[in-house]
Write a protein that holds these residues in place. Sequence first.
Motif, PDB file in Angstrom:
ATOM      1  N   ARG A   1      -3.340   3.917  -1.898  1.00  0.00           N
ATOM      2  CA  ARG A   1      -3.559   3.065  -3.077  1.00  0.00           C
ATOM      3  C   ARG A   1      -2.848   1.730  -2.892  1.00  0.00           C
ATOM      4  NH1 ARG A   1      -0.894   2.771  -8.281  1.00  0.00           N
ATOM      5  NH2 ARG A   1       0.444   4.447  -7.585  1.00  0.00           N
ATOM      6  N   ARG A   2      -3.549   0.644  -3.217  1.00  0.00           N
ATOM      7  CA  ARG A   2      -2.982  -0.691  -3.133  1.00  0.00           C
ATOM      8  C   ARG A   2      -2.286  -1.035  -4.440  1.00  0.00           C
ATOM      9  NH1 ARG A   2      -5.749  -3.961   0.993  1.00  0.00           N
ATOM     10  NH2 ARG A   2      -5.267  -2.686   2.803  1.00  0.00           N
TER      11      ARG A   2
ATOM     12  N   THR B   1       0.837  -1.186   0.000  1.00  0.00           N
ATOM     13  CA  THR B   1       0.000   0.000   0.000  1.00  0.00           C
ATOM     14  C   THR B   1       0.879   1.246   0.000  1.00  0.00           C
ATOM     15  OG1 THR B   1      -1.645  -1.189   1.312  1.00  0.00           O
ATOM     16  CG2 THR B   1      -1.854   1.202   1.223  1.00  0.00           C
TER      17      THR B   1
ATOM     18  N   ASP C   1       2.740   2.743 -11.512  1.00  0.00           N
ATOM     19  CA  ASP C   1       1.840   1.671 -11.076  1.00  0.00           C
ATOM     20  C   ASP C   1       2.391   0.839  -9.920  1.00  0.00           C
ATOM     21  OD1 ASP C   1      -0.227   2.273 -12.781  1.00  0.00           O
ATOM     22  OD2 ASP C   1       0.199   0.676 -14.219  1.00  0.00           O
TER      23      ASP C   1
ATOM     24  N   ASP D   1      -1.411   7.974  -0.526  1.00  0.00           N
ATOM     25  CA  ASP D   1      -2.818   8.042  -0.925  1.00  0.00           C
ATOM     26  C   ASP D   1      -3.609   6.768  -0.615  1.00  0.00           C
ATOM     27  OD1 ASP D   1      -1.787   6.302  -2.823  1.00  0.00           O
ATOM     28  OD2 ASP D   1      -2.143   7.627  -4.536  1.00  0.00           O
TER      29      ASP D   1
END
Length: 94
Positions: A16-17, A10, A40, A14
């Motif tokens: 995001r995973r 993670t 990514d 932010d």
Amino acid sequence: MLELKNITLTLKRDGRRIAENFSFTLQPGDRAAVIGEEGDGKSTLLRFILDPSEKESYWEGSGQVIARGRVAYLPQTLPEAAASLSLSEYFADA
């Protein structure tokens, strides 16, 4: 052999995973590629595989990495001292 068990990564900034409960096995002689857009998390995933105990300021990771053999990671930007080395010289101590 390289085995990843239940990897979750993670990004702290932010939430995001990059990976969630990801498992994967590479047997001797197998090959794999990590493909994705810029940002990514490809390098982050590879750095985690190389050293899951490493704590980074920008990501949190969990899961298990089992490596029998040598695991190496070639960063996107090499240190200046490595600029003149061949790949085999760069990874000689890995």
